[in-house]
Design an enzyme around this catalytic site. Structure first.
Site, PDB file in Angstrom:
ATOM      1  N   LYS A   1      22.146 -16.768 -60.436  1.00 19.98           N
ATOM      2  CA  LYS A   1      23.068 -17.060 -61.529  1.00 19.98           C
ATOM      3  C   LYS A   1      23.168 -15.874 -62.483  1.00 19.98           C
ATOM      4  O   LYS A   1      24.258 -15.471 -62.899  1.00 19.98           O
ATOM      5  CB  LYS A   1      22.589 -18.298 -62.289  1.00 19.98           C
ATOM      6  CG  LYS A   1      23.218 -18.487 -63.662  1.00 19.98           C
ATOM      7  CD  LYS A   1      22.429 -19.459 -64.513  1.00 19.98           C
ATOM      8  CE  LYS A   1      22.880 -19.392 -65.953  1.00 19.98           C
ATOM      9  NZ  LYS A   1      22.111 -20.260 -66.840  1.00 19.98           N
ATOM     10  N   ASN A   2      22.012 -15.290 -62.828  1.00 20.37           N
ATOM     11  CA  ASN A   2      21.995 -14.228 -63.830  1.00 20.37           C
ATOM     12  C   ASN A   2      22.485 -12.893 -63.294  1.00 20.37           C
ATOM     13  O   ASN A   2      22.572 -11.920 -64.049  1.00 20.37           O
ATOM     14  CB  ASN A   2      20.584 -14.080 -64.412  1.00 20.37           C
ATOM     15  CG  ASN A   2      20.200 -15.253 -65.289  1.00 20.37           C
ATOM     16  OD1 ASN A   2      21.060 -15.975 -65.787  1.00 20.37           O
ATOM     17  ND2 ASN A   2      18.912 -15.461 -65.467  1.00 20.37           N
TER      18      ASN A   2
ATOM     19  N   CYS B   1      21.760 -22.903 -73.721  1.00 17.12           N
ATOM     20  CA  CYS B   1      20.588 -23.757 -73.917  1.00 17.12           C
ATOM     21  C   CYS B   1      20.060 -23.636 -75.336  1.00 17.12           C
ATOM     22  O   CYS B   1      20.103 -22.568 -75.943  1.00 17.12           O
ATOM     23  CB  CYS B   1      19.483 -23.362 -72.949  1.00 17.12           C
ATOM     24  SG  CYS B   1      19.751 -23.901 -71.259  1.00 17.12           S
TER      25      CYS B   1
ATOM     26  N   ARG C   1      19.207 -16.270 -79.835  1.00 17.63           N
ATOM     27  CA  ARG C   1      19.471 -15.148 -78.939  1.00 17.63           C
ATOM     28  C   ARG C   1      20.655 -14.384 -79.536  1.00 17.63           C
ATOM     29  O   ARG C   1      21.788 -14.520 -79.098  1.00 17.63           O
ATOM     30  CB  ARG C   1      19.759 -15.650 -77.520  1.00 17.63           C
ATOM     31  CG  ARG C   1      18.550 -16.325 -76.900  1.00 17.63           C
ATOM     32  CD  ARG C   1      18.693 -16.531 -75.413  1.00 17.63           C
ATOM     33  NE  ARG C   1      19.430 -17.753 -75.098  1.00 17.63           N
ATOM     34  CZ  ARG C   1      19.522 -18.264 -73.875  1.00 17.63           C
ATOM     35  NH1 ARG C   1      18.914 -17.671 -72.877  1.00 17.63           N
ATOM     36  NH2 ARG C   1      20.209 -19.362 -73.655  1.00 17.63           N
ATOM     37  N   PRO C   2      20.391 -13.576 -80.561  1.00 18.37           N
ATOM     38  CA  PRO C   2      21.474 -12.993 -81.346  1.00 18.37           C
ATOM     39  C   PRO C   2      22.283 -11.970 -80.562  1.00 18.37           C
ATOM     40  O   PRO C   2      21.787 -11.306 -79.657  1.00 18.37           O
ATOM     41  CB  PRO C   2      20.738 -12.337 -82.515  1.00 18.37           C
ATOM     42  CG  PRO C   2      19.369 -12.042 -81.996  1.00 18.37           C
ATOM     43  CD  PRO C   2      19.062 -13.175 -81.061  1.00 18.37           C
TER      44      PRO C   2
ATOM     45  N   ASP D   1      23.722  -9.471 -82.143  1.00 25.73           N
ATOM     46  CA  ASP D   1      23.845  -8.280 -82.973  1.00 25.73           C
ATOM     47  C   ASP D   1      23.548  -7.004 -82.199  1.00 25.73           C
ATOM     48  O   ASP D   1      24.123  -5.945 -82.490  1.00 25.73           O
ATOM     49  CB  ASP D   1      22.937  -8.382 -84.207  1.00 25.73           C
ATOM     50  CG  ASP D   1      21.469  -8.450 -83.849  1.00 25.73           C
ATOM     51  OD1 ASP D   1      21.127  -9.165 -82.891  1.00 25.73           O
ATOM     52  OD2 ASP D   1      20.663  -7.803 -84.538  1.00 25.73           O
TER      53      ASP D   1
ATOM     54  N   ASP E   1      11.551 -17.552 -67.908  1.00 28.79           N
ATOM     55  CA  ASP E   1      12.299 -18.554 -67.159  1.00 28.79           C
ATOM     56  C   ASP E   1      11.436 -19.311 -66.146  1.00 28.79           C
ATOM     57  O   ASP E   1      11.914 -20.244 -65.507  1.00 28.79           O
ATOM     58  CB  ASP E   1      13.480 -17.904 -66.430  1.00 28.79           C
ATOM     59  CG  ASP E   1      14.674 -17.687 -67.343  1.00 28.79           C
ATOM     60  OD1 ASP E   1      14.654 -18.214 -68.466  1.00 28.79           O
ATOM     61  OD2 ASP E   1      15.623 -17.004 -66.929  1.00 28.79           O
TER      62      ASP E   1
ATOM     63  N   ARG F   1      23.401 -26.377 -64.299  1.00 26.47           N
ATOM     64  CA  ARG F   1      23.855 -25.080 -64.810  1.00 26.47           C
ATOM     65  C   ARG F   1      23.188 -23.923 -64.075  1.00 26.47           C
ATOM     66  O   ARG F   1      23.736 -22.829 -64.025  1.00 26.47           O
ATOM     67  CB  ARG F   1      23.549 -24.938 -66.306  1.00 26.47           C
ATOM     68  CG  ARG F   1      24.414 -25.805 -67.208  1.00 26.47           C
ATOM     69  CD  ARG F   1      24.150 -25.498 -68.681  1.00 26.47           C
ATOM     70  NE  ARG F   1      24.197 -24.077 -68.932  1.00 26.47           N
ATOM     71  CZ  ARG F   1      23.212 -23.362 -69.461  1.00 26.47           C
ATOM     72  NH1 ARG F   1      22.081 -23.937 -69.797  1.00 26.47           N
ATOM     73  NH2 ARG F   1      23.351 -22.072 -69.656  1.00 26.47           N
TER      74      ARG F   1
END
Length: 428
Positions: A22-23, A117, A122-123, A125, A309, A401
């Site tokens: 997926k990633n 999730c 999990r910014p 920026d 994970d 997901r």
């Protein structure tokens, strides 16, 4: 809303095919935005997040077709909008990966701040800072990142980007943006997860000039144009790791076809220390387990360390292992939400901030539990496989997901597991 019903106590035996990651698939779908030529991806997993990403691409005017064999064909030649609206990306963190490609190819982008999730902050920026270093003008307004090139510029410019933290999606965004930038971009403190070099190899197949992918320093020499390609998505190391933990907990012998042991060194080391037998075989990984294993303490870190994970899944294994273990989560601040549900199954776990202490028990007991996020879902499945009696897992849309038909794959290994469809609340 679907649920999973598991009757525990069965060992697992046979072979299971590990799907594409997926990633890796999600950023590679976004990479197709970098060219007006067709791109074909093989081994794309059938996941809700992939379906959401394809819907997002189609909303932009991209032609995106997939078949039942995991092949996706994408053509972004007729793309007519550079916007990723909130309605399409609110459940998917990976939507931020559209920002770099759209900005690099079209000089503008409007991308909603992402969801995903609820496992902590999990910014974005770091994404913004990196693209600003490449000359982009970016503002956040009304929940959107609005980016454009300065007047008079047609391309991003190469830059040296050093992020304040290791960020996987940030590295991926910068890689894609740098592929079409003017001059050289150097990514310092780059993420090293296997999905990064897989994306880089796809970009190279499209004509990008990249060196150092898979290390903490990546060099990208921008080109004016990229072309189409055909690419095979790398196997999902987290799915493979989840099945390794499931077999270690439930017992049995399973071969994981397409599994890559070299992508799971830290996890496999812990499994071997626990007493499981794990070995590379031709085209995959073999895992064998019998009897109660020994609990193992670990600390999550960036790759190649123990993956965050896999924290919840290994905790499920520790919950039924012999001894007491300590798990320290260093990546996300809210990634112990599965603990309360495991307690309902009879696990003995105490948490204090980023640390969980697990006292292994000889037997879990089936109960109704609720999935809170993607990997928590997988941990509850593992717990259900070893629990006495029936375990009913609610909210498995989280599981869908990130796992391609997990219940079907486990059933093929001998597990007593089925998907149960229930009527929406308020209806009979």
């Amino acid at each position: 809303m679907d649920k999973l019903l598991i009757r525990g106590g069965r060992t697992l035996r046979g072979e299971v095919l590990i799907s594409g990651a997926k990633n890796a698939a999600l950023p590679e779908l976004c990479a197709a935005l970098l060219t007006d030529r067709p791109v074909t991806l093989h081994n794309v997993p059938r996941l809700n997040d992939v379906g959401t990403m394809l819907k997002l691409l189609r909303n932009m005017g991209v032609s995106a077709e997939r078949d039942d064999d995991g092949c996706v064909r994408i053509d972004a030649g007729a793309l007519h909008t550079q916007e990723a609206p909130y309605e399409l990306v609110k459940t998917m963190r990976a939507s931020v990966l559209a920002l770099g490609p759209l900005l690099a190819r079209f000089g503008r982008a409007r991308v909603s701040l992402p969801g995903g999730c609820a496992i902590g902050s999990r910014p974005v920026d770091q994404h913004i800072k990196g693209l600003q270093a490449m000359g982009a003008e970016i503002v956040v307004e009304h929940g959107y990142m609005v980016a454009k090139l300065p007047q008079g510029r047609s391309r991003l410019r190469g830059a040296r980007i050093t992020t304040d933290m290791v960020t996987v999606t940030g590295t991926e965004n910068f890689l894609m943006a740098a592929a079409l930038a003017e001059g050289e971009t150097v990514l310092e403190n780059a993420a090293q997860e296997p999905e990064i070099p897989d994306l880089a190899e796809m970009l190279i197949e499209m004509g990008a000039r990249i060196e150092g992918h898979g290390t903490s320093r990546i060099h990208v020499q921008g080109v004016e144009r990229l072309h189409g390609c055909t690419h095979q998505v790398v196997a999902d190391r987290i799915e493979a790791g989840t099945f390794l933990c499931a077999v270690a907990a439930a017992g049995g012998e399973v071969v994981l076809r397409n599994g890559r042991a070299d992508h799971l060194d830290a996890l496999i080391e812990k499994l071997r220390e626990a007493g499981a037998e794990v070995a590379s075989v031709d085209g995959g990984i073999r895992v064998q387990s019998s009897g109660r294993l020994k609990a193992q303490s670990f600390r999550t870190t960036e790759y190649p360390g123990f993956p965050t994970d896999m924290q919840a899944q290994f905790m499920a294994l520790n919950a039924v292992s012999d001894g007491t273990s300590t798990v320290t989560e260093t990546i996300f601040e809210n990634r112990f939400m599965h603990v309360d549900e495991m307690l309902r199954l009879g696990a003995k776990i105490q948490t204090d901030g980023k640390v969980a202490v697990i006292e292994g028990v000889a037997q879990l007991s089936g109960a109704t539990v609720m999935a809170t996020d993607l990997r928590a879902s997988a941990s509850l499945v593992i717990a259900g496989l070893v629990a006495e009696g029936e375990t009913l897992i609610d909210r498995i849309y989280h599981l869908d997901r990130g796992y391609d038909r997990m219940e079907a794959k486990l059933r093929g290994l001998g597990a007593d597991i089925e998907r149960v469809a229930t009527a929406p609340e308020g209806r009979s």
